[in-house]
Design an enzyme around this catalytic site. Structure first.
Site, short mmCIF file in Angstrom:
data_model
loop_
_atom_site.label_atom_id
_atom_site.label_comp_id
_atom_site.label_asym_id
_atom_site.label_seq_id
_atom_site.Cartn_x
_atom_site.Cartn_y
_atom_site.Cartn_z
CG HIS A 52 111.69 -30.78 116.32
ND1 HIS A 52 110.44 -31.17 115.89
CD2 HIS A 52 111.52 -29.61 116.99
CE1 HIS A 52 109.54 -30.26 116.28
NE2 HIS A 52 110.17 -29.31 116.94
CB CYS A 110 107.42 -36.89 115.89
SG CYS A 110 108.92 -36.36 115.09
N1 ARG Z 1 104.68 -30.97 111.43
C1 ARG Z 1 105.26 -30.98 112.73
C2 ARG Z 1 106.07 -29.71 112.93
O1 ARG Z 1 106.74 -29.30 112.02
C3 ARG Z 1 106.09 -32.20 112.92
C4 ARG Z 1 106.61 -32.34 114.30
C5 ARG Z 1 107.55 -33.48 114.45
N2 ARG Z 1 107.87 -33.71 115.79
C6 ARG Z 1 109.07 -34.01 116.31
N3 ARG Z 1 109.16 -34.30 117.55
N4 ARG Z 1 110.16 -33.91 115.58
O2 ARG Z 1 106.06 -29.12 113.99
#
Ligand code: ARG
Length: 270
Positions: free
Chosen positions: A169, A263
């Protein structure tokens, strides 16, 4: 450096980690056999909320739902700019159920939610700089979604390609410091995207791989205070040299799911 940075008070939306767990693997950090210390996760998350409130920020909460262990990662549910809500379409089937819960919160709070037509993971990949949106792609959010975001907000969208699966991300590789500057880890981006970032932000604070691997770039800044993972020591020192005030908050349990401070935090910009 003797710059005095001014904080701007924010409104954040968060979700308590009552049902947080690692039950599936949709990024390289997740190992479904790794136990999560639920009590520690709760304590760490509460400490983040306390830190926000102590610094004057408003924190709203969405009710967590059982069976949605990643729902704590509120940033992924939408991106909100000018009071307009662009709701996500999650990449993984396991997360799609989160949308209905966040939609309900937004509707109750008086917002209409526009649902993305294409895979799009909210503030995970869409980072508002104050004048335009930096938009990550490569692992989750698609370029089609970037175009839809630009059309929806009427603000320019700058697409950036992520190349390292650890930084799946955009918000794991870059965060906004204030209305003019960002911090990022260059190697998380394609060569062309690196050049774009260097042109847009010639004075950016650059982070090392070590800083990025402890989720140091998954930080939240209010323009002065930077809520940051305590293990990102050299990045914190670098930020302090630039006049920012690092506020260490340890979310180590959440790193087992590939998440950190940002996150867990959605910003509501009305
Ligand atoms: N386990 C989640 C996923 O892989 C973690 C999300 C993390 N969020 C972020 N904004 N980077 O989707």
């Amino acid at each position: 450096m003797s710059v005095s940075r001014e904080p701007r008070l924010r409104r954040f939306l968060v979700c308590e980690p009552r049902h947080f767990a690692v039950q599936y693997a949709i990024n390289p950090w997740m190992r479904p056999d790794t136990p999560v210390d639920v009590d520690l996760a709760q304590e760490q998350w509460q400490a983040l909320i306390r830190a926000y409130r102590t610094h004057g920020h408003t924190v709203d909460t969405v009710e967590p739902a059982p069976g949605l262990p990643d729902m704590v990662f509120a940033a992924n549910s939408a991106v909100v700019v000018d009071g307009r809500v662009f709701g996500s379409l999650f990449h993984a089937a396991e997360r799609r159920g989160e949308s209905a819960h966040y939609d309900r919160w937004f509707k109750t709070a008086g917002y209409d939610v526009h649902r993305s037509e294409f895979v799009c993971e909210g503030e995970g990949d869409l980072v508002w700089t104050g004048r335009y949106v930096l938009a990550g792609t490569g692992f989750r959010t698609t370029r089609e979604a970037h175009r839809e975001v630009q059309e929806f907000f009427g603000h320019p969208v700058v697409s950036l390609t992520l190349v390292d699966p650890h930084f799946y991300h955009l918000d794991t590789a870059l965060f906004v410091l204030d209305d003019t500057n960002v911090a990022y880890y260059p190697e998380a981006f394609s060569p062309g995207s690196r050049e774009v970032l260097a042109r847009l932000f010639p004075d950016a604070v650059l982070a090392s791989r070590d800083d990025a691997m402890v989720f140091g770039l998954n930080s939240v800044s209010d323009g002065r205070n930077v809520f940051i993972a305590p293990r990102a020591e050299s990045l914190a020192a670098n930020l302090a040299d630039h006049g920012y005030v690092p506020v260490p908050v340890d979310l180590s349990e959440f790193q087992k799911a590939g998440g950190g401070i940002k996150c867990c935090t959605q910003e509501i910009r009305s």
